[in-house]
Design an enzyme around this catalytic site. Structure first.
Site, PDB file in Angstrom:
ATOM      1  N   THR A  82      -8.299  -0.176  -2.738  1.00 41.67           N
ATOM      2  CA  THR A  82      -8.762  -0.630  -1.432  1.00 41.67           C
ATOM      3  C   THR A  82      -9.688   0.387  -0.780  1.00 41.67           C
ATOM      4  O   THR A  82      -9.977   1.448  -1.344  1.00 41.67           O
ATOM      5  CB  THR A  82      -7.543  -0.938  -0.538  1.00 41.67           C
ATOM      6  OG1 THR A  82      -7.980  -1.568   0.665  1.00 41.67           O
ATOM      7  CG2 THR A  82      -6.772   0.334  -0.201  1.00 41.67           C
ATOM      8  N   GLU A  90       0.813  -1.221   0.000  1.00 44.59           N
ATOM      9  CA  GLU A  90       0.000   0.000   0.000  1.00 44.59           C
ATOM     10  C   GLU A  90       0.841   1.263   0.000  1.00 44.59           C
ATOM     11  O   GLU A  90       1.858   1.359   0.693  1.00 44.59           O
ATOM     12  CB  GLU A  90      -0.927  -0.002   1.218  1.00 44.59           C
ATOM     13  CG  GLU A  90      -1.997   1.072   1.169  1.00 44.59           C
ATOM     14  CD  GLU A  90      -3.264   0.620   1.868  1.00 44.59           C
ATOM     15  OE1 GLU A  90      -4.106   1.503   2.135  1.00 44.59           O
ATOM     16  OE2 GLU A  90      -3.424  -0.573   2.145  1.00 44.59           O
TER      17      GLU A  90
END
Length: 399
Positions: free
Chosen positions: A229, A152
Site C-alpha cells: 500500500t 495492515e
C-alpha cells in the site's frame, strides 16, 4: 522532505487452520485468484451494453474485482464486494462508532499486556490490543465477503522521526526494521489462525518503502500474501513486482491531490495524473507478464474509477460505490491484458540503491508516502488512546 530510506495498504472457501501461521503450507508467491470467470475481453474502449447490467457497479464487477474500502459492516453488506481492505484510519473509524464499543471491551477483557509494545522508547501498552481489534474486525468482514480481507501491519513500523530538515533519515534514530514488520505480520496471521481462518483469505498490508518491500519478499516466500500500500511511484511498483508481491494498491486520488495543488487546476478523468500512473503500472505488469494484481485505490471521484474499468481490482469507498450503483449509463472497458503495451524495460533484481535513486527522483511520491504513513500513525494513536480511556473507565467502575 525525504523518505528515500524510510521503511515500511485464492481460494474463496473458509478453511480451518490450527496452530501458528508460520507453519502453514507454503503456497505460490503469486496465488491465482479463484473467482467467477470474467466475460471475454471487449477491448480497451469497447462499451458494455446498457441493457446488460442494472447499473455501472454491476458492469464494473464484470470487468474488475470490486473491493470495499471500508471497515463498516453494514456498508459491506449493502454493496456485496468480493473483498474488503482496511487500514489504521478505517479501523479507527469503524471501531470508534458507539455500536461497535463491545469489540473494544471484549479485546480489553482478554488483553495480555506484552512488553514488546514499545516504539521509539515510548511505551504503547495498547498496541497489542489494537492488533487484536484489527483482526476481530477483519474476521467479521470475512463472514460477509466471499474473498479476502487486507489487514495492515502497525503503521508505527513504517515511521521514523526526520532529522535535520531535508537531511533524510539517520541510522541512529530508526525505530523500524524489516524484521519487525515480518514479526508483526506473522503475529497477525497467528491471530487469524486462532479464529480458524486460512492464510489464503488474508492479505498483509505493508507500506511500499524499501524495508516494507523486503518484508514482503520474505513473507511471500512463507506463503503469506501481501498487499503493498501507499504506492505512488513507478519505482515502488517495479520493486514490489520484483519482490513477488501478490497485490499492490497504487493511490489514484492522492497523486491527483498533489498535482492539483502544484499546478492549481483540476484534471479531467482521462488526464488525471493518478489514473495515468495506474495505467502505466498496469501496462508494465501485463506486458512483462507479472502476476502481481493491480488494485487501484484512493479515488476522489467516480470518473477516475470509470477510466480504470478493467483494472484487476478496484477498491472503492461507500460513497462512490453508491454513485456507481445509481448510474445506469453504459460503462467503457479501458484496460485489458491483451492490449497492454509498455516502453519501460523490465526492472529485475531491484536493489536498494536503485530503488532509492528512482523513487527519490519523484518528489510527489516521496512527499505522499511520508504523509500517508504519518496519517496512519496518527489514527493508530487515536485507537490506542480510545482503548486507554475505556480501560481507565472500567477500572473506575470496578472500584
Amino acid at each position: 522532505m525525504s523518505l528515500l530510506r524510510a521503511p515500511t495498504s485464492c481460494s474463496r472457501t473458509v478453511q480451518s487452520q490450527q496452530g501458528r501461521s508460520r507453519k502453514s503450507p507454503v503456497v505460490r508467491a503469486y496465488l491465482e485468484e479463484k473467482k467467477a470467470p470474467l466475460p471475454p475481453p471487449r477491448g480497451p474502449y469497447s462499451t458494455v451494453p446498457a441493457q446488460t447490467f442494472k447499473n455501472q457497479l454491476e458492469a464494473l464487477k464484470s470487468m474488475s474485482v470490486v473491493v470495499a474500502d471500508t471497515g463498516e459492516l453494514d456498508l459491506v453488506k449493502k454493496y456485496h464486494p468480493q473483498d474488503c481492505t482496511t487500514n489504521p484510519s478505517l479501523v479507527y473509524k469503524a471501531l470508534s462508532m458507539p455500536e461497535n464499543r463491545h469489540y473494544l471491551e471484549k479485546a480489553l477483557a482478554k488483553d495480555k499486556r506484552q512488553p514488546e509494545h514499545v516504539h521509539a522508547g515510548v511505551s504503547r501498552p495498547y498496541a497489542g490490543v489494537a492488533d487484536q481489534l484489527a483482526v476481530d474486525l477483519g474476521a467479521e468482514l470475512l463472514k460477509i465477503v466471499p474473498g479476502r480481507v487486507s489487514t495492515e501491519v502497525d503503521a508505527n513500523l513504517s515511521y521514523s522521526t526526520q532529522v535535520g530538515g531535508k537531511a533524510g533519515w539517520t541510522a541512529a534514530n530508526l525505530s523500524y526494521s524489516t524484521q519487525a514488520s515480518v514479526d508483526k505480520a506473522l503475529r497477525i496471521m497467528e491471530l487469524y489462525a486462532a479464529k480458524g481462518y486460512n492464510p489464503s483469505r488474508i492479505y498483509i498490508k505493508l507500506a511500499s518503502t524499501w524495508e516494507g518491500i523486503e518484508a514482503c519478499r520474505r513473507l511471500e516466500k512463507q506463503g503469506i500474501n501481501c498487499n503493498m500500500t501507499l504506492l505512488f511511484s513507478f519505482a515502488q511498483a517495479a520493486a514490489c513486482a520484483d519482490a513477488g508481491a501478490t497485490l499492490i494498491s497504487p493511490f489514484v486520488g492522492r497523486i491527483m491531490d498533489w498535482y492539483k495543488a502544484k499546478e492549481g487546476r483540476d484534471f479531467a478523468s482521462h488526464e488525471d495524473p493518478g489514473v495515468l500512473s495506474v495505467k502505466r503500472i498496469y501496462n508494465y505488469y501485463k506486458a512483462h507478464h507479472y502476476k502481481t494484481i493491480v488494485m487501484a485505490a484512493s479515488f476522489r471521484n467516480a470518473g477516475e474509477i470509470r477510466e480504470l474499468a478493467g483494472c484487476d481490482n478496484i477498491t472503492i469507498s461507500p460513497q462512490l460505490l453508491d454513485e456507481l450503483q445509481k448510474s445506469t449509463e453504459p460503462l467503457d472497458r479501458k484496460l485489458t491484458p491483451e492490449k497492454a503495451q509498455t516502453d519501460a524495460l523490465k526492472l529485475s533484481n531491484m536493489h536498494e540503491d536503485l530503488f532509492v535513486k528512482l523513487h527519490g527522483a519523484d518528489q510527489m511520491a516521496v512527499e505522499k508516502l511520508d504523509q500517508g504513513i504519518k496519517g496512519f500513525v496518527a489514527d493508530q494513536k487515536k485507537l490506542e488512546d480510545l482503548l486507554a480511556s475505556i480501560a481507565m473507565m472500567q477500572v473506575r467502575e470496578n472500584h
